[in-house]
Design an enzyme around this catalytic site. Sequence first.
Site, mmCIF file in Angstrom:
data_model
loop_
_atom_site.group_PDB
_atom_site.id
_atom_site.type_symbol
_atom_site.label_atom_id
_atom_site.label_comp_id
_atom_site.label_asym_id
_atom_site.label_seq_id
_atom_site.Cartn_x
_atom_site.Cartn_y
_atom_site.Cartn_z
ATOM 1 N N GLY A 87 3.298 -10.764 21.340
ATOM 2 C CA GLY A 87 4.137 -11.056 20.176
ATOM 3 C C GLY A 87 5.576 -10.663 20.413
ATOM 4 O O GLY A 87 5.880 -9.798 21.248
ATOM 5 N N ARG B 45 0.833 -1.212 0.000
ATOM 6 C CA ARG B 45 0.000 0.000 0.000
ATOM 7 C C ARG B 45 0.869 1.263 0.000
ATOM 8 O O ARG B 45 0.345 2.374 -0.024
ATOM 9 C CB ARG B 45 -0.896 0.026 1.245
ATOM 10 N N LYS C 45 14.218 -6.516 5.314
ATOM 11 C CA LYS C 45 14.521 -5.494 6.316
ATOM 12 C C LYS C 45 15.833 -5.730 7.075
ATOM 13 O O LYS C 45 16.437 -4.784 7.562
ATOM 14 C CB LYS C 45 13.379 -5.399 7.329
ATOM 15 N N GLY D 138 -4.273 -0.545 12.806
ATOM 16 C CA GLY D 138 -2.929 -0.583 12.238
ATOM 17 C C GLY D 138 -2.695 0.352 11.063
ATOM 18 O O GLY D 138 -1.545 0.556 10.658
ATOM 19 N N ILE E 225 -1.919 -3.706 15.559
ATOM 20 C CA ILE E 225 -1.147 -3.195 14.416
ATOM 21 C C ILE E 225 -1.527 -3.890 13.111
ATOM 22 O O ILE E 225 -1.080 -3.499 12.044
ATOM 23 C CB ILE E 225 0.383 -3.221 14.648
ATOM 24 N N GLY F 25 7.936 -10.884 17.420
ATOM 25 C CA GLY F 25 8.540 -10.965 16.093
ATOM 26 C C GLY F 25 9.156 -9.631 15.705
ATOM 27 O O GLY F 25 9.472 -8.792 16.559
ATOM 28 N N ALA G 190 7.906 -6.967 14.166
ATOM 29 C CA ALA G 190 7.130 -5.772 14.496
ATOM 30 C C ALA G 190 7.234 -5.456 15.985
ATOM 31 O O ALA G 190 7.307 -4.289 16.381
ATOM 32 C CB ALA G 190 5.671 -5.978 14.096
ATOM 33 N N ASP H 196 9.404 2.446 11.840
ATOM 34 C CA ASP H 196 8.236 1.699 12.325
ATOM 35 C C ASP H 196 7.860 2.101 13.760
ATOM 36 O O ASP H 196 6.675 2.238 14.082
ATOM 37 C CB ASP H 196 8.495 0.185 12.275
HETATM 38 P P1 ATR Z 1 6.190 -9.559 12.162
HETATM 39 O O1 ATR Z 1 7.430 -9.093 11.467
HETATM 40 O O2 ATR Z 1 4.915 -9.085 11.528
HETATM 41 O O3 ATR Z 1 6.224 -9.304 13.628
HETATM 42 P P2 ATR Z 1 6.890 -12.304 12.646
HETATM 43 O O4 ATR Z 1 8.276 -11.855 12.965
HETATM 44 O O5 ATR Z 1 6.694 -13.523 11.822
HETATM 45 O O6 ATR Z 1 6.102 -11.152 11.913
HETATM 46 O O7 ATR Z 1 6.078 -12.462 14.005
HETATM 47 C C1 ATR Z 1 4.800 -13.003 14.081
HETATM 48 C C2 ATR Z 1 4.316 -12.986 15.527
HETATM 49 O O8 ATR Z 1 2.997 -13.534 15.569
HETATM 50 C C3 ATR Z 1 5.173 -13.821 16.454
HETATM 51 O O9 ATR Z 1 5.158 -13.234 17.735
HETATM 52 C C4 ATR Z 1 4.423 -15.146 16.445
HETATM 53 O O10 ATR Z 1 4.652 -15.960 17.578
HETATM 54 P P3 ATR Z 1 5.862 -17.042 17.560
HETATM 55 O O11 ATR Z 1 7.104 -16.282 17.890
HETATM 56 O O12 ATR Z 1 5.491 -18.023 18.593
HETATM 57 O O13 ATR Z 1 5.884 -17.643 16.177
HETATM 58 C C5 ATR Z 1 3.003 -14.654 16.446
HETATM 59 N N1 ATR Z 1 2.074 -15.687 15.967
HETATM 60 C C6 ATR Z 1 1.893 -16.102 14.704
HETATM 61 N N2 ATR Z 1 0.950 -17.067 14.646
HETATM 62 C C7 ATR Z 1 0.528 -17.277 15.937
HETATM 63 C C8 ATR Z 1 -0.433 -18.157 16.558
HETATM 64 N N3 ATR Z 1 -1.171 -19.023 15.837
HETATM 65 N N4 ATR Z 1 -0.586 -18.076 17.896
HETATM 66 C C9 ATR Z 1 0.139 -17.206 18.630
HETATM 67 N N5 ATR Z 1 1.059 -16.356 18.104
HETATM 68 C C10 ATR Z 1 1.250 -16.393 16.776
#
Ligand code: ATR
Length: 296
Positions: free
Chosen positions: A144, A28, A81, A260, A237, A146, A148, A118
């Site tokens: 979370g 986007r 990134k 978000g 987000i 990850g 973000a 970000d």
């Molecule tokens: P981003 O860059 O968008 O943060 P990412 O680094 O892949 O993407 O992170 C995804 C987040 O969503 C992680 O915190 C992930 O948890 P894990 O570290 O356990 O993988 C979380 N997530 C994704 N699917 C999930 C699910 N079904 N239940 C709980 N947490 C989930």
Amino acid sequence: MNAYEQLVAEAQGRPFAAIVAWPVEHSRSPALHGFWLRQQRIDGHYGRLPVEPRRAALEELVAFLKRTPNARGCNLTLPHKIEIMPLLDRIDPVAKRIGAVNTVVKLPDGTLEGRNTDGFGFLEALKYNAPHWTAASGPVLVLGAGGAARAVVASLIDEGVPELRLVNRTRQSAVDLGVAFTPADGRRIVVGSWHERSELLAGAALLVNTTSLGMKGQPALDIDLAPLPRQAAVYDIVYVPLETGLLAAARARGNRCVDGLGMLLHQGRPGFEAWFGRKVDVSVEQRRVVAADLGA
Ligand code: ATR
């Protein structure tokens, strides 16, 4: 014509930037930067560049940005990134701390600087949409750990939140994030387990979802909001859909909600200002245009 030649042709000699991703079709960013270019009547261009996740492809990108006089820089998203970082001439301190670059700016001497906007976008959207929230309002629960979450946690710590609570399905990632971002001034990052996410809402002033749960095509985020004070803000987000199940539930019980899309719009401001030399802000009209582009 390859993607670089096509971008140069579209730019028609005007200053330009682009979103770099793989795949890039769904981004986007052209809609949000295109809005500002029109609004500011700037004779410039913002395009798309599909770049494969290979070091050689990123090296080609860097060489292209450097040799093309009217290239001002780019945005980067998945999966580039982190991998772009060693190829840039300089990484600014915020991007270094977050460990990822989403904005590249060509400096007047022709070198490339990596930045991360970000965390800035996250906080600006929070301040716009939940103006009663301040860092002093109380503990914050972040779901979370990850990519973000790193930007979100860094910006909340820098903003001065007194206590940050962190839970993630994979607990160890939350522990690692907590260790990396615990400040030296005695404030705490408390790591809980995923099954404790609801009870950790007690006394919180802000809940932030940085997981992909609730996103279109993903499972819903399952959380009981009952322990969360009504004056707390709830920030998801995720921006597809704009109104996630989490936000709908929070709104129904009277919590202030932040979606978000605001973060997406605000993170674009510093890049636009650096490339095109004009300060910009987000507006209701821009939100409407980008939301329509999302099909939201
Ligand atoms: P981003 O860059 O968008 O943060 P990412 O680094 O892949 O993407 O992170 C995804 C987040 O969503 C992680 O915190 C992930 O948890 P894990 O570290 O356990 O993988 C979380 N997530 C994704 N699917 C999930 C699910 N079904 N239940 C709980 N947490 C989930």
